[in-house]
Design a protein around this motif. Structure first.
Motif, PDB file in Angstrom:
ATOM      1  N   ALA A   1      10.572  40.402 -20.536  1.00  0.00           N
ATOM      2  CA  ALA A   1      10.020  40.079 -19.543  1.00  0.00           C
ATOM      3  C   ALA A   1      11.237  40.251 -18.318  1.00  0.00           C
ATOM      4  O   ALA A   1      11.849  39.506 -19.302  1.00  0.00           O
ATOM      5  CB  ALA A   1       9.452  38.591 -19.836  1.00  0.00           C
ATOM      6  N   CYS A   2      11.254  39.862 -17.693  1.00  0.00           N
ATOM      7  CA  CYS A   2      12.195  40.132 -16.869  1.00  0.00           C
ATOM      8  C   CYS A   2      11.741  39.636 -14.989  1.00  0.00           C
ATOM      9  O   CYS A   2      10.801  39.516 -15.070  1.00  0.00           O
ATOM     10  CB  CYS A   2      12.844  41.489 -16.673  1.00  0.00           C
ATOM     11  SG  CYS A   2      13.469  42.244 -17.759  1.00  0.00           S
ATOM     12  N   ILE A   3      12.856  38.477 -14.683  1.00  0.00           N
ATOM     13  CA  ILE A   3      12.652  38.190 -13.182  1.00  0.00           C
ATOM     14  C   ILE A   3      13.789  39.266 -12.511  1.00  0.00           C
ATOM     15  O   ILE A   3      14.696  39.343 -13.060  1.00  0.00           O
ATOM     16  CB  ILE A   3      13.080  37.152 -12.645  1.00  0.00           C
ATOM     17  CG1 ILE A   3      12.365  35.751 -13.664  1.00  0.00           C
ATOM     18  CG2 ILE A   3      12.494  36.372 -11.611  1.00  0.00           C
ATOM     19  CD1 ILE A   3      12.377  34.363 -14.346  1.00  0.00           C
ATOM     20  N   SER A   4      13.122  39.579 -10.971  1.00  0.00           N
ATOM     21  CA  SER A   4      13.934  40.139 -10.171  1.00  0.00           C
ATOM     22  C   SER A   4      14.238  39.453  -8.741  1.00  0.00           C
ATOM     23  O   SER A   4      12.791  39.055  -8.531  1.00  0.00           O
ATOM     24  CB  SER A   4      13.758  41.715 -10.016  1.00  0.00           C
ATOM     25  OG  SER A   4      13.915  42.103  -8.963  1.00  0.00           O
ATOM     26  N   ASN A   5      14.829  39.986  -8.203  1.00  0.00           N
ATOM     27  CA  ASN A   5      15.086  38.713  -6.841  1.00  0.00           C
ATOM     28  C   ASN A   5      13.944  39.677  -5.825  1.00  0.00           C
ATOM     29  O   ASN A   5      13.605  38.960  -4.136  1.00  0.00           O
ATOM     30  CB  ASN A   5      16.117  38.402  -6.303  1.00  0.00           C
ATOM     31  CG  ASN A   5      17.385  38.365  -7.128  1.00  0.00           C
ATOM     32  OD1 ASN A   5      16.664  36.485  -7.710  1.00  0.00           O
ATOM     33  ND2 ASN A   5      18.297  38.216  -6.561  1.00  0.00           N
ATOM     34  N   LYS A   6      14.158  40.159  -5.949  1.00  0.00           N
ATOM     35  CA  LYS A   6      13.167  41.712  -5.106  1.00  0.00           C
ATOM     36  C   LYS A   6      11.749  42.314  -5.599  1.00  0.00           C
ATOM     37  O   LYS A   6      10.837  42.173  -4.942  1.00  0.00           O
ATOM     38  CB  LYS A   6      13.695  42.985  -4.618  1.00  0.00           C
ATOM     39  CG  LYS A   6      15.266  43.052  -3.824  1.00  0.00           C
ATOM     40  CD  LYS A   6      16.096  44.173  -3.927  1.00  0.00           C
ATOM     41  CE  LYS A   6      16.656  44.261  -3.597  1.00  0.00           C
ATOM     42  NZ  LYS A   6      18.182  43.528  -3.946  1.00  0.00           N
ATOM     43  N   ASP A   7      11.746  41.677  -6.855  1.00  0.00           N
ATOM     44  CA  ASP A   7      10.442  42.666  -7.300  1.00  0.00           C
ATOM     45  C   ASP A   7       9.559  41.399  -8.333  1.00  0.00           C
ATOM     46  O   ASP A   7       8.602  41.702  -8.819  1.00  0.00           O
ATOM     47  CB  ASP A   7      10.608  43.919  -8.145  1.00  0.00           C
ATOM     48  CG  ASP A   7      11.020  44.846  -7.802  1.00  0.00           C
ATOM     49  OD1 ASP A   7      12.678  45.629  -8.204  1.00  0.00           O
ATOM     50  OD2 ASP A   7      10.682  45.055  -6.001  1.00  0.00           O
ATOM     51  N   GLY A   8      10.081  40.767  -8.369  1.00  0.00           N
ATOM     52  CA  GLY A   8       9.213  39.500  -9.650  1.00  0.00           C
ATOM     53  C   GLY A   8       9.216  39.364 -10.652  1.00  0.00           C
ATOM     54  O   GLY A   8      10.203  40.009 -11.205  1.00  0.00           O
ATOM     55  N   VAL A   9       7.676  39.019 -11.194  1.00  0.00           N
ATOM     56  CA  VAL A   9       7.951  38.661 -12.709  1.00  0.00           C
ATOM     57  C   VAL A   9       7.947  39.842 -13.214  1.00  0.00           C
ATOM     58  O   VAL A   9       6.925  40.356 -12.816  1.00  0.00           O
ATOM     59  CB  VAL A   9       7.589  37.631 -12.833  1.00  0.00           C
ATOM     60  CG1 VAL A   9       7.314  37.297 -14.945  1.00  0.00           C
ATOM     61  CG2 VAL A   9       8.187  36.693 -12.364  1.00  0.00           C
ATOM     62  N   PHE A  10       8.069  40.610 -14.166  1.00  0.00           N
ATOM     63  CA  PHE A  10       7.683  41.416 -15.225  1.00  0.00           C
ATOM     64  C   PHE A  10       7.584  40.938 -16.620  1.00  0.00           C
ATOM     65  O   PHE A  10       8.322  40.046 -17.065  1.00  0.00           O
ATOM     66  CB  PHE A  10       8.669  42.612 -15.293  1.00  0.00           C
ATOM     67  CG  PHE A  10       7.617  43.383 -16.158  1.00  0.00           C
ATOM     68  CD1 PHE A  10       8.327  43.635 -17.762  1.00  0.00           C
ATOM     69  CD2 PHE A  10       7.108  44.816 -16.203  1.00  0.00           C
ATOM     70  CE1 PHE A  10       8.439  44.459 -19.008  1.00  0.00           C
ATOM     71  CE2 PHE A  10       6.396  45.158 -16.709  1.00  0.00           C
ATOM     72  CZ  PHE A  10       7.503  44.928 -18.335  1.00  0.00           C
ATOM     73  N   TYR A  11       6.101  41.115 -17.266  1.00  0.00           N
ATOM     74  CA  TYR A  11       6.807  40.671 -18.438  1.00  0.00           C
ATOM     75  C   TYR A  11       5.551  42.110 -19.402  1.00  0.00           C
ATOM     76  O   TYR A  11       4.568  43.010 -18.561  1.00  0.00           O
ATOM     77  CB  TYR A  11       4.888  39.742 -18.783  1.00  0.00           C
ATOM     78  CG  TYR A  11       5.194  38.707 -17.657  1.00  0.00           C
ATOM     79  CD1 TYR A  11       5.143  37.989 -17.394  1.00  0.00           C
ATOM     80  CD2 TYR A  11       6.129  37.716 -19.067  1.00  0.00           C
ATOM     81  CE1 TYR A  11       5.195  36.940 -16.845  1.00  0.00           C
ATOM     82  CE2 TYR A  11       6.438  36.510 -18.447  1.00  0.00           C
ATOM     83  CZ  TYR A  11       6.021  36.203 -17.639  1.00  0.00           C
ATOM     84  OH  TYR A  11       6.721  34.929 -16.797  1.00  0.00           O
ATOM     85  N   ALA A  12       5.819  42.735 -20.348  1.00  0.00           N
ATOM     86  CA  ALA A  12       5.946  43.558 -21.325  1.00  0.00           C
ATOM     87  C   ALA A  12       4.303  43.376 -22.064  1.00  0.00           C
ATOM     88  O   ALA A  12       4.458  41.651 -21.398  1.00  0.00           O
ATOM     89  CB  ALA A  12       6.420  44.191 -22.494  1.00  0.00           C
ATOM     90  N   ASP A  13       3.248  44.069 -21.907  1.00  0.00           N
ATOM     91  CA  ASP A  13       2.327  44.402 -22.442  1.00  0.00           C
ATOM     92  C   ASP A  13       1.941  42.481 -23.368  1.00  0.00           C
ATOM     93  O   ASP A  13       1.056  42.311 -23.482  1.00  0.00           O
ATOM     94  CB  ASP A  13       0.915  45.278 -22.582  1.00  0.00           C
ATOM     95  CG  ASP A  13       1.117  45.527 -21.634  1.00  0.00           C
ATOM     96  OD1 ASP A  13       0.014  47.400 -21.510  1.00  0.00           O
ATOM     97  OD2 ASP A  13       0.492  45.207 -20.596  1.00  0.00           O
ATOM     98  N   SER A  14       2.825  42.726 -24.208  1.00  0.00           N
ATOM     99  CA  SER A  14       3.432  42.539 -25.627  1.00  0.00           C
ATOM    100  C   SER A  14       3.134  41.212 -25.289  1.00  0.00           C
ATOM    101  O   SER A  14       2.397  40.070 -26.511  1.00  0.00           O
ATOM    102  CB  SER A  14       3.577  42.871 -26.360  1.00  0.00           C
ATOM    103  OG  SER A  14       4.955  41.827 -26.034  1.00  0.00           O
ATOM    104  N   GLY A  15       3.361  40.351 -24.298  1.00  0.00           N
ATOM    105  CA  GLY A  15       3.649  38.630 -24.005  1.00  0.00           C
ATOM    106  C   GLY A  15       2.963  38.288 -23.168  1.00  0.00           C
ATOM    107  O   GLY A  15       2.948  36.840 -22.878  1.00  0.00           O
TER     108      GLY A  15
END
Length: 121
Positions: free
Chosen positions: A48-62
């Motif tokens: 999982a990641c947070i980017s100031n420009k792109d928001g939040v990302f989660y891998a499918d597994s989580g």
């Protein structure tokens, strides 16, 4: 430079929960993208990641089980992991990138030492 220190790992039963924390020091405001990675045989996989420009990302597994968040006032990032599964077992790393990045290991500039999460009955 940014220093990252993880905490909160350990042993959990399947279906249980853990919350990982990552405290940043140095110049954390210089980081655009921050996230959690898990060690895989050939690379560190983005969880999982947070980017100031792109928001939040989660891998499918989580997706649906993990929640990433950050407290800028405390320079701390969290990963709430619910409904844990044995396949969530691994070493988790906190990471940060100076500039905008996908949630990939080669995009990160700074890494914590890692913390072990074990999901087992």
């Amino acid at each position: 430079q940014v220093q990252l220190v993880e905490s909160g790992g350990g042993l959990a039963q399947p279906g249980g929960s853990l919350r990982l924390s990552c405290i940043a020091s140095g110049s954390p405001d210089d980081s655009d993208t921050i996230g959690w990675f898990r060690q895989a045989p050939q690379k560190r996989e983005g969880v999982a990641c947070i980017s100031n420009k792109d928001g939040v990302f989660y891998a499918d597994s989580g997706k649906g089980r993990f929640t990433i968040s950050r407290d800028n006032a405390e320079n701390t990032m969290y990963l709430q992991m619910n409904n844990l599964k044995p396949e969530d077992t691994g070493t988790y790393y906190c990471a940060a990138a100076r500039i905008r990045s996908w949630c990939v290991d080669y995009g990160m500039d700074y890494w914590g030492e890692g913390i072990l999460v074990t999901v087992s009955s």
